[in-house]
Scaffold this active site. Structure first.
Site, PDB file in Angstrom:
ATOM      1  N   CYS A  36      22.848  20.001   1.057  1.00  0.00           N
ATOM      2  CA  CYS A  36      23.522  20.794   0.022  1.00  0.00           C
ATOM      3  C   CYS A  36      23.181  20.248  -1.359  1.00  0.00           C
ATOM      4  O   CYS A  36      22.933  19.048  -1.518  1.00  0.00           O
ATOM      5  CB  CYS A  36      25.045  20.750   0.189  1.00  0.00           C
ATOM      6  SG  CYS A  36      25.683  21.533   1.671  1.00  0.00           S
ATOM      7  N   ASP A  37      23.197  21.137  -2.332  1.00  0.00           N
ATOM      8  CA  ASP A  37      23.081  20.702  -3.717  1.00  0.00           C
ATOM      9  C   ASP A  37      23.737  21.747  -4.598  1.00  0.00           C
ATOM     10  O   ASP A  37      23.670  22.941  -4.306  1.00  0.00           O
ATOM     11  CB  ASP A  37      21.620  20.523  -4.138  1.00  0.00           C
ATOM     12  CG  ASP A  37      21.523  19.819  -5.475  1.00  0.00           C
ATOM     13  OD1 ASP A  37      21.627  18.576  -5.494  1.00  0.00           O
ATOM     14  OD2 ASP A  37      21.374  20.506  -6.505  1.00  0.00           O
ATOM     15  N   SER A  38      24.379  21.293  -5.676  1.00  0.00           N
ATOM     16  CA  SER A  38      25.084  22.208  -6.569  1.00  0.00           C
ATOM     17  C   SER A  38      24.627  22.017  -8.011  1.00  0.00           C
ATOM     18  O   SER A  38      24.377  20.891  -8.448  1.00  0.00           O
ATOM     19  CB  SER A  38      26.600  21.984  -6.488  1.00  0.00           C
ATOM     20  OG  SER A  38      27.096  22.223  -5.187  1.00  0.00           O
TER      21      SER A  38
END
Length: 214
Positions: A85-87
């Protein structure tokens, strides 16, 4: 069938979100250099918008951890999924990751206050048993309170906004400064549970197949 979920992220908020949903993920942090990864992609001619930026990093983190966990031939171990995941926050057409310094965090908040941005979280999964991969980005509109300079300085002084995407949290000290969201709350925290369920179904895996906390 019980399927183990490996979270390729150091984010305590993502881990807490998964645990609060009853899951028991194992954590293995990737060794990905995020700025170098984006620079390499853009040097190759890939133009990344904010959503693509988040997804590219999520895929890279997933692949980095998955490569270290490839099962041996004939292995009978528990089936395993790797979730990367990455935001990033899209504000004013720009990508905002982690500020990392107090001066950058203050400058960003002075521009963001009273406005709205879009929090993009990339989700990428590899099924180590089959080699299949799925990925997608979830996006949520975030509305920010109109903070005073003193409030911004005090918040930045806590250190919290320096190491989170966009320079804010919705589930921590920054929650008082988010006056509304349009979309999935959990996505703003860092992992969209509804999107995770949909990606699992694309792999033929049910939500209740994931290893759960005792």
């Amino acid at each position: 069938m019980v399927v183990q979920l490996v979270l390729a992220s150091a984010s305590p908020a993502r881990l807490a979100t998964l645990r609060s949903a009853g899951l028991a993920p194992r954590v293995q942090v990737s060794s990905v250099d995020e700025p170098a990864t984006i620079a390499a992609l853009e040097a190759g001619g890939t133009r990344l918008g904010p959503a693509e930026h988040a997804l590219a990093l999520a895929r890279t983190k997933r692949d980095d951890v998955a490569e270290s966990l490839v099962p041996e031939a004939g292995s009978t171990k528990t089936p395993t999924l790797v979730l990367g995941c990455d935001s990033v926050l899209e504000f004013g057409g720009e990508v905002h990751g982690k500020p990392e310094t107090a001066s950058v965090a203050v400058e960003r908040w002075r521009r963001m206050r009273g406005g709205e941005g879009v929090l993009h979280s990339g989700h990428a999964i590899t099924d180590l048993a089959t080699g299949r991969q799925v990925s997608r980005t979830a996006s949520t509109v975030v509305h920010f309170a109109d903070l005073s300079d003193a409030e911004i300085d005090a918040y930045v002084a806590t250190g919290e906004p320096l190491w989170v995407a966009g320079g804010f949290t919705v589930d921590g000290l920054g929650g008082a400064f988010v006056i509304g969201i349009e979309g999935d709350y959990h996505n703003v925290v860092g992992v969209s549970l509804p999107l995770l369920r949909e990606l699992l179904l694309e792999l033929g895996i049910g939500w209740w197949d994931l290893e759960r906390a005792v």
